[in-house]
Motif scaffolding. Structure first.
Motif, PDB file in Angstrom:
ATOM      1  N   VAL A  47      48.731  48.894  37.946  1.00 60.38           N
ATOM      2  CA  VAL A  47      49.100  47.607  37.341  1.00 60.38           C
ATOM      3  C   VAL A  47      47.853  46.749  37.120  1.00 60.38           C
ATOM      4  N   GLY A  48      47.709  46.221  35.907  1.00 63.67           N
ATOM      5  CA  GLY A  48      46.558  45.368  35.589  1.00 63.67           C
ATOM      6  C   GLY A  48      45.271  46.152  35.610  1.00 63.67           C
ATOM      7  N   SER A  49      45.284  47.265  34.893  1.00 61.89           N
ATOM      8  CA  SER A  49      44.185  48.230  34.959  1.00 61.89           C
ATOM      9  C   SER A  49      42.849  47.670  34.484  1.00 61.89           C
ATOM     10  N   GLY A  50      42.873  46.721  33.554  1.00 61.78           N
ATOM     11  CA  GLY A  50      41.621  46.139  33.068  1.00 61.78           C
ATOM     12  C   GLY A  50      40.739  47.201  32.446  1.00 61.78           C
ATOM     13  N   ALA A  51      39.594  47.449  33.071  1.00 59.97           N
ATOM     14  CA  ALA A  51      38.677  48.477  32.575  1.00 59.97           C
ATOM     15  C   ALA A  51      38.931  49.834  33.251  1.00 59.97           C
ATOM     16  N   GLY A  52      40.144  50.013  33.785  1.00 60.28           N
ATOM     17  CA  GLY A  52      40.491  51.307  34.385  1.00 60.28           C
ATOM     18  C   GLY A  52      40.217  51.380  35.869  1.00 60.28           C
ATOM     19  N   LEU A  53      40.232  50.202  36.511  1.00 57.38           N
ATOM     20  CA  LEU A  53      39.900  50.134  37.938  1.00 57.38           C
ATOM     21  C   LEU A  53      41.134  49.719  38.736  1.00 57.38           C
ATOM     22  N   PRO A  54      41.722  50.595  39.526  1.00 56.18           N
ATOM     23  CA  PRO A  54      41.238  51.930  39.871  1.00 56.18           C
ATOM     24  C   PRO A  54      41.799  53.073  39.037  1.00 56.18           C
ATOM     25  N   ILE A  72      48.965  50.245  33.229  1.00 53.10           N
ATOM     26  CA  ILE A  72      49.755  49.142  32.688  1.00 53.10           C
ATOM     27  C   ILE A  72      48.846  47.934  32.513  1.00 53.10           C
ATOM     28  N   GLU A  73      48.690  47.528  31.251  1.00 51.23           N
ATOM     29  CA  GLU A  73      47.752  46.445  30.950  1.00 51.23           C
ATOM     30  C   GLU A  73      48.264  45.684  29.721  1.00 51.23           C
ATOM     31  N   PRO A  74      48.439  44.369  29.831  1.00 51.30           N
ATOM     32  CA  PRO A  74      49.003  43.639  28.686  1.00 51.30           C
ATOM     33  C   PRO A  74      48.007  43.286  27.574  1.00 51.30           C
ATOM     34  N   LEU A  75      46.730  43.177  27.882  1.00 50.13           N
ATOM     35  CA  LEU A  75      45.784  42.670  26.873  1.00 50.13           C
ATOM     36  C   LEU A  75      45.343  43.746  25.888  1.00 50.13           C
ATOM     37  N   GLU A  76      45.558  43.433  24.599  1.00 50.71           N
ATOM     38  CA  GLU A  76      45.354  44.443  23.549  1.00 50.71           C
ATOM     39  C   GLU A  76      43.947  45.033  23.547  1.00 50.71           C
ATOM     40  N   ARG A  77      42.916  44.157  23.635  1.00 49.61           N
ATOM     41  CA  ARG A  77      41.561  44.720  23.499  1.00 49.61           C
ATOM     42  C   ARG A  77      41.229  45.619  24.695  1.00 49.61           C
ATOM     43  N   ARG A  78      41.811  45.337  25.854  1.00 49.52           N
ATOM     44  CA  ARG A  78      41.585  46.216  27.013  1.00 49.52           C
ATOM     45  C   ARG A  78      42.305  47.547  26.823  1.00 49.52           C
ATOM     46  N   VAL A  79      43.529  47.461  26.288  1.00 48.97           N
ATOM     47  CA  VAL A  79      44.315  48.682  26.053  1.00 48.97           C
ATOM     48  C   VAL A  79      43.604  49.581  25.039  1.00 48.97           C
ATOM     49  N   THR A 130      51.707  46.505  28.212  1.00 51.88           N
ATOM     50  CA  THR A 130      52.831  45.682  28.635  1.00 51.88           C
ATOM     51  C   THR A 130      52.480  44.955  29.920  1.00 51.88           C
ATOM     52  N   ARG A 131      53.312  44.005  30.289  1.00 53.20           N
ATOM     53  CA  ARG A 131      53.203  43.382  31.609  1.00 53.20           C
ATOM     54  C   ARG A 131      54.026  44.210  32.575  1.00 53.20           C
ATOM     55  N   ALA A 132      53.632  44.211  33.833  1.00 48.71           N
ATOM     56  CA  ALA A 132      54.331  45.025  34.832  1.00 48.71           C
ATOM     57  C   ALA A 132      55.819  44.674  34.890  1.00 48.71           C
ATOM     58  N   GLU A 133      56.138  43.380  34.784  1.00 50.43           N
ATOM     59  CA  GLU A 133      57.533  42.940  34.879  1.00 50.43           C
ATOM     60  C   GLU A 133      58.390  43.600  33.796  1.00 50.43           C
ATOM     61  N   LEU A 134      57.759  43.819  32.622  1.00 50.99           N
ATOM     62  CA  LEU A 134      58.509  44.352  31.487  1.00 50.99           C
ATOM     63  C   LEU A 134      58.570  45.879  31.507  1.00 50.99           C
ATOM     64  N   ALA A 180      46.861  48.657  42.470  1.00 46.21           N
ATOM     65  CA  ALA A 180      46.398  47.425  41.802  1.00 46.21           C
ATOM     66  C   ALA A 180      45.136  46.957  42.495  1.00 46.21           C
ATOM     67  N   ARG A 181      44.244  46.345  41.697  1.00 47.48           N
ATOM     68  CA  ARG A 181      43.069  45.679  42.264  1.00 47.48           C
ATOM     69  C   ARG A 181      42.829  44.397  41.485  1.00 47.48           C
ATOM     70  N   ALA A 182      42.646  43.326  42.215  1.00 45.68           N
ATOM     71  CA  ALA A 182      42.254  42.032  41.620  1.00 45.68           C
ATOM     72  C   ALA A 182      43.251  41.531  40.584  1.00 45.68           C
ATOM     73  N   VAL A 183      44.532  41.734  40.834  1.00 43.27           N
ATOM     74  CA  VAL A 183      45.537  41.277  39.869  1.00 43.27           C
ATOM     75  C   VAL A 183      46.179  39.978  40.334  1.00 43.27           C
ATOM     76  N   SER A 184      46.538  39.899  41.612  1.00 39.20           N
ATOM     77  CA  SER A 184      47.279  38.733  42.081  1.00 39.20           C
ATOM     78  C   SER A 184      47.323  38.746  43.604  1.00 39.20           C
TER      79      SER A 184
HETATM   80  C1  LIG Z   1      40.955  40.441  37.160  1.00 38.22           C
HETATM   81  S1  LIG Z   1      41.553  41.706  36.143  1.00 38.22           S
HETATM   82  C2  LIG Z   1      41.344  43.135  37.186  1.00 38.22           C
HETATM   83  C3  LIG Z   1      41.213  44.388  36.396  1.00 38.22           C
HETATM   84  C4  LIG Z   1      40.974  45.641  37.218  1.00 38.22           C
HETATM   85  N1  LIG Z   1      42.147  45.989  38.003  1.00 38.22           N
HETATM   86  C5  LIG Z   1      39.759  45.474  38.113  1.00 38.22           C
HETATM   87  O1  LIG Z   1      39.910  45.534  39.318  1.00 38.22           O
HETATM   88  O2  LIG Z   1      38.649  45.302  37.578  1.00 38.22           O
HETATM   89  C6  LIG Z   1      43.328  41.487  36.181  1.00 38.22           C
HETATM   90  C7  LIG Z   1      44.034  42.332  35.154  1.00 38.22           C
HETATM   91  O3  LIG Z   1      45.441  42.235  35.374  1.00 38.22           O
HETATM   92  C8  LIG Z   1      46.078  42.104  34.124  1.00 38.22           C
HETATM   93  N2  LIG Z   1      47.378  41.466  34.379  1.00 38.22           N
HETATM   94  C9  LIG Z   1      47.624  40.162  34.643  1.00 38.22           C
HETATM   95  N3  LIG Z   1      48.943  39.943  34.834  1.00 38.22           N
HETATM   96  C10 LIG Z   1      49.555  41.141  34.673  1.00 38.22           C
HETATM   97  C11 LIG Z   1      50.912  41.573  34.708  1.00 38.22           C
HETATM   98  N4  LIG Z   1      51.914  40.729  34.930  1.00 38.22           N
HETATM   99  N5  LIG Z   1      51.188  42.873  34.486  1.00 38.22           N
HETATM  100  C12 LIG Z   1      50.170  43.760  34.249  1.00 38.22           C
HETATM  101  N6  LIG Z   1      48.872  43.400  34.191  1.00 38.22           N
HETATM  102  C13 LIG Z   1      48.561  42.111  34.390  1.00 38.22           C
HETATM  103  C14 LIG Z   1      45.118  41.314  33.276  1.00 38.22           C
HETATM  104  O4  LIG Z   1      45.327  41.460  31.893  1.00 38.22           O
HETATM  105  C15 LIG Z   1      43.774  41.881  33.730  1.00 38.22           C
HETATM  106  O5  LIG Z   1      43.369  42.974  32.948  1.00 38.22           O
END
Ligand SMILES: C[S@@+](CC[C@H](N)C(=O)[O-])C[C@H]1O[C@@H](n2cnc3c(N)ncnc32)[C@H](O)[C@@H]1O
Length: 222
Positions: free
Chosen positions: A78-85, A101-108, A128-132, A144-148
């Motif tokens: 969830v929130g893969s960003g640049a693929g981490l992890p 799972i990543e909502p932002l188009e340019r990251r996807v 998509t967002r994880a909720e969806l 997940a890393r650094a998402v919430s």
């Molecule tokens: C700070 S970045 C961390 C990216 C990566 N996991 C890392 O550790 O470098 C947070 C990522 O979570 C994504 N994100 C935020 N809310 C989200 C949600 N509800 N569902 C899925 N991804 C989400 C953001 O678009 C962003 O790419």
């Protein structure tokens, strides 16, 4: 097309860890790091100041969590960003099936380009967002890393498990405090056991702290 051109320095200790973790897929890991250092920074997926520590703070720190993931698991990141992890796991463990799972188009778009360039056939990128994604993804493990913060993260991750499974969240020193705050939410969502693990202490100068939530939603059993 992505065209990696810079070589990112790797210390002897990091190389040793990378060889242990990635084995005969080390070249793929190196190519992934080059993508991070070039197009990844150019397109704002990773800060330029992170480049000298891509191996230690990002790729190895993430990849070591493979040791707590069972063979053949379907892993949703969830929130893969640049693929981490997520991408680190897909490279280190071809037995795993990864859904990023990543909502932002340019990251996807960037993630899909890297997946294609590396020829990773065990990865699906979902915009998509994880909720969806609940109902469309049924994972054995959610990472997940650094998402919430954990209280919110529990709600984003646990519903993606098919009733049973584990959340493996990379966290920092505040892991214990986050668990205390999230305990009630985790229990409500079906979390049976939540613990803090340290992984990679035999390989990394700074091992990775992980919160593992074991989930068993008996009402969802078929
Ligand atoms: C700070 S970045 C961390 C990216 C990566 N996991 C890392 O550790 O470098 C947070 C990522 O979570 C994504 N994100 C935020 N809310 C989200 C949600 N509800 N569902 C899925 N991804 C989400 C953001 O678009 C962003 O790419």
């Amino acid at each position: 097309m992505l065209n990696p051109i810079t070589m990112v320095d790797i210390t002897a200790a990091e190389l040793h860890a990378a060889e242990k973790i990635f084995g005969d897929r080390l070249e793929l890991a190196k190519r992934y790091v080059e993508h991070l250092a070039t197009s990844g920074t150019e397109r704002g997926l990773i800060g330029p100041r992170e480049v000298p520590r891509l191996w230690s703070r990002h790729v190895l720190n993430c990849a070591v969590i493979e040791s707590v993931i069972a063979h053949g698991s379907h892993v949703a990141d969830v929130g893969s960003g640049a693929g981490l992890p997520g991408l680190c796991l897909a490279i280190a463990r071809p037995d795993l099936e990864l859904t990023l799972i990543e909502p932002l188009e340019r990251r996807v778009i960037w993630l899909q380009e890297v997946v294609d360039d590396l020829g990773l056939d065990n990865v699906t990128v979902m915009r998509t967002r994880a909720e969806l994604a609940v109902g469309n993804v049924e994972a054995d493990v959610v990472t997940a890393r650094a998402v919430s913060a954990l209280t919110n993260l529990a709600g984003l991750t646990i519903p993606l498990l098919g009733g049973h499974g584990e959340v493996v969240a990379i966290k920092g020193r505040s892991a214990g405090e986050e668990i205390d705050k999230a305990a009630k939410t985790i229990r409500k969502l079906g979390g049976e056991d939540t613990s803090v693990l340290t992984v990679g202490d035999n390989l990394l100068e700074e091992p990775t702290t992980v919160v593992r939530i074991v989930v068993n939603k008996s009402q969802k059993k078929s």
